[in-house]
Design a protein around this motif. Structure first.
Motif, PDB file in Angstrom:
ATOM      1  N   UNK A   6       0.581  -0.915  -0.110  1.00 20.38           N
ATOM      2  CA  UNK A   6      -0.503  -0.220  -0.140  1.00 20.38           C
ATOM      3  C   UNK A   6       0.527   1.624  -0.446  1.00 20.38           C
ATOM      4  N   UNK A   7       1.928   0.936   0.112  1.00 20.62           N
ATOM      5  CA  UNK A   7       2.576   2.118   0.289  1.00 20.62           C
ATOM      6  C   UNK A   7       4.058   2.380  -1.040  1.00 20.62           C
ATOM      7  N   UNK A   8       3.938   3.480  -1.954  1.00 18.56           N
ATOM      8  CA  UNK A   8       4.529   3.111  -2.914  1.00 18.56           C
ATOM      9  C   UNK A   8       5.721   2.525  -3.151  1.00 18.56           C
ATOM     10  N   UNK A   9       6.213   1.502  -4.018  1.00 13.73           N
ATOM     11  CA  UNK A   9       7.550   0.807  -4.067  1.00 13.73           C
ATOM     12  C   UNK A   9       8.162   1.207  -5.395  1.00 13.73           C
ATOM     13  N   UNK A  10       9.162   1.042  -5.736  1.00 20.27           N
ATOM     14  CA  UNK A  10      10.293   2.073  -6.897  1.00 20.27           C
ATOM     15  C   UNK A  10      10.721   1.018  -7.666  1.00 20.27           C
ATOM     16  N   UNK A  11      10.808   0.400  -8.964  1.00 16.48           N
ATOM     17  CA  UNK A  11      10.896  -0.329  -9.912  1.00 16.48           C
ATOM     18  C   UNK A  11      12.667   0.665 -10.188  1.00 16.48           C
ATOM     19  N   UNK A  12      13.448  -0.378 -10.192  1.00 17.07           N
ATOM     20  CA  UNK A  12      15.169   0.692 -10.914  1.00 17.07           C
ATOM     21  C   UNK A  12      15.144   0.557 -13.024  1.00 17.07           C
ATOM     22  N   UNK A  13      15.740   1.258 -13.442  1.00 20.69           N
ATOM     23  CA  UNK A  13      15.672   1.182 -14.734  1.00 20.69           C
ATOM     24  C   UNK A  13      16.204   0.114 -15.069  1.00 20.69           C
ATOM     25  N   UNK A  14      15.333  -0.406 -16.219  1.00 23.47           N
ATOM     26  CA  UNK A  14      15.280  -2.152 -16.866  1.00 23.47           C
ATOM     27  C   UNK A  14      15.040  -3.294 -15.611  1.00 23.47           C
ATOM     28  N   UNK A  15      14.382  -2.851 -14.763  1.00 22.73           N
ATOM     29  CA  UNK A  15      14.052  -3.562 -13.965  1.00 22.73           C
ATOM     30  C   UNK A  15      13.768  -4.560 -13.820  1.00 22.73           C
ATOM     31  N   UNK A  16      13.109  -5.859 -13.176  1.00 18.72           N
ATOM     32  CA  UNK A  16      11.846  -6.638 -13.399  1.00 18.72           C
ATOM     33  C   UNK A  16      11.657  -6.279 -11.991  1.00 18.72           C
ATOM     34  N   UNK A  17      10.242  -6.691 -11.265  1.00 19.41           N
ATOM     35  CA  UNK A  17       9.785  -7.441 -10.614  1.00 19.41           C
ATOM     36  C   UNK A  17       8.632  -7.917 -10.568  1.00 19.41           C
ATOM     37  N   UNK A  18       7.943  -9.132  -9.586  1.00 18.07           N
ATOM     38  CA  UNK A  18       7.275 -10.228 -10.032  1.00 18.07           C
ATOM     39  C   UNK A  18       6.789 -10.783  -8.489  1.00 18.07           C
ATOM     40  N   UNK A  19       5.746 -11.515  -8.956  1.00 20.27           N
ATOM     41  CA  UNK A  19       4.529 -11.865  -8.004  1.00 20.27           C
ATOM     42  C   UNK A  19       4.205 -13.219  -8.305  1.00 20.27           C
ATOM     43  N   UNK A  20       4.232 -13.995  -8.029  1.00 17.59           N
ATOM     44  CA  UNK A  20       4.137 -15.549  -8.167  1.00 17.59           C
ATOM     45  C   UNK A  20       2.717 -15.737  -7.640  1.00 17.59           C
ATOM     46  N   UNK A  21       1.928 -16.552  -8.017  1.00 17.71           N
ATOM     47  CA  UNK A  21       0.906 -16.862  -7.507  1.00 17.71           C
ATOM     48  C   UNK A  21       0.738 -18.250  -7.776  1.00 17.71           C
ATOM     49  N   UNK A  22       0.159 -19.221  -6.720  1.00 16.11           N
ATOM     50  CA  UNK A  22       1.117 -20.680  -6.540  1.00 16.11           C
ATOM     51  C   UNK A  22      -0.184 -21.426  -7.976  1.00 16.11           C
ATOM     52  N   UNK A  23       0.113 -22.525  -7.915  1.00 13.12           N
ATOM     53  CA  UNK A  23      -0.865 -23.659  -8.423  1.00 13.12           C
ATOM     54  C   UNK A  23      -1.686 -23.388  -7.680  1.00 13.12           C
ATOM     55  N   UNK A  24      -1.508 -23.358  -6.731  1.00 14.77           N
ATOM     56  CA  UNK A  24      -2.139 -24.376  -5.617  1.00 14.77           C
ATOM     57  C   UNK A  24      -3.321 -22.816  -5.196  1.00 14.77           C
TER      58      UNK A  24
END
Length: 170
Positions: free
Chosen positions: A104-122
């Motif tokens: 709920x707070x802003x996050x940064x993503x650096x130049x050319x960076x990728x941040x991932x969220x994984x939703x488990x198969x279960x």
């Protein structure tokens, strides 16, 4: 002798239970607090909202049978010099009910960076029509964030995978 057998059996049962808990997800969650940033209203940032369709399940053979999927949700910064800021990543189910908000707070993503969220198969809470809403901001005259979903499942020798791309809605 009975006590020794009981101790060994207890050890085996506890070891199996502990291993099952660790296998829920092979990826560690991002430490969102280490990415949080305080933005000032005077920063003159361009605001936006992006919608991304995601599938926890898809129909297989009929509408009464579903196949579970693992989802990788990528938040990508395509800028070479400037960071982007994601204010909120909210996950919704097929019926439009909010399942969870990742930060709920802003996050940064650096130049050319990728941040991932994984939703488990279960995790089937999203269903066949799950989606994300991302609220973000960028410096004027920079590229907007790129949001992509990759859904995958394997069973035996059969594999299934496909992607979705986010669209700006505000």
């Amino acid at each position: 002798m009975q006590k020794l057998v009981l101790i060994v059996l207890s050890f085996i049962i506890l070891s199996c239970a502990e291993k099952a808990q660790k296998e829920v997800s092979s990826m560690h969650p991002v430490n969102w607090n280490s990415r949080s940033i305080t933005l000032s209203a005077s920063d003159s940032l361009v605001q936006g909202t992006t919608y991304l369709s995601v599938y926890s399940q898809i129909y297989s053979e009929t509408e009464h049978r579903t196949h579970n999927l693992t989802g990788t949700i990528s938040m990508r910064n395509t800028n070479l010099r400037d960071s982007i800021y994601i204010h909120k990543a909210e996950y919704f189910d097929t019926h439009g009910s909010s399942i969870r908000t990742y930060f709920n707070k802003p996050i940064f993503i650096k130049p050319m960076e990728t941040v991932e969220i994984v939703i488990d198969e279960k995790d089937q809470s999203g269903g066949t029509g799950a989606n994300f809403l991302f609220q973000w901001s960028i410096k004027p005259n920079t590229h907007e964030p790129y949001f992509e979903g990759v859904m995958i499942s394997t069973s035996g020798q059969q594999g299934l995978s496909f992607t979705t791309q986010g669209i700006r809605v505000e």
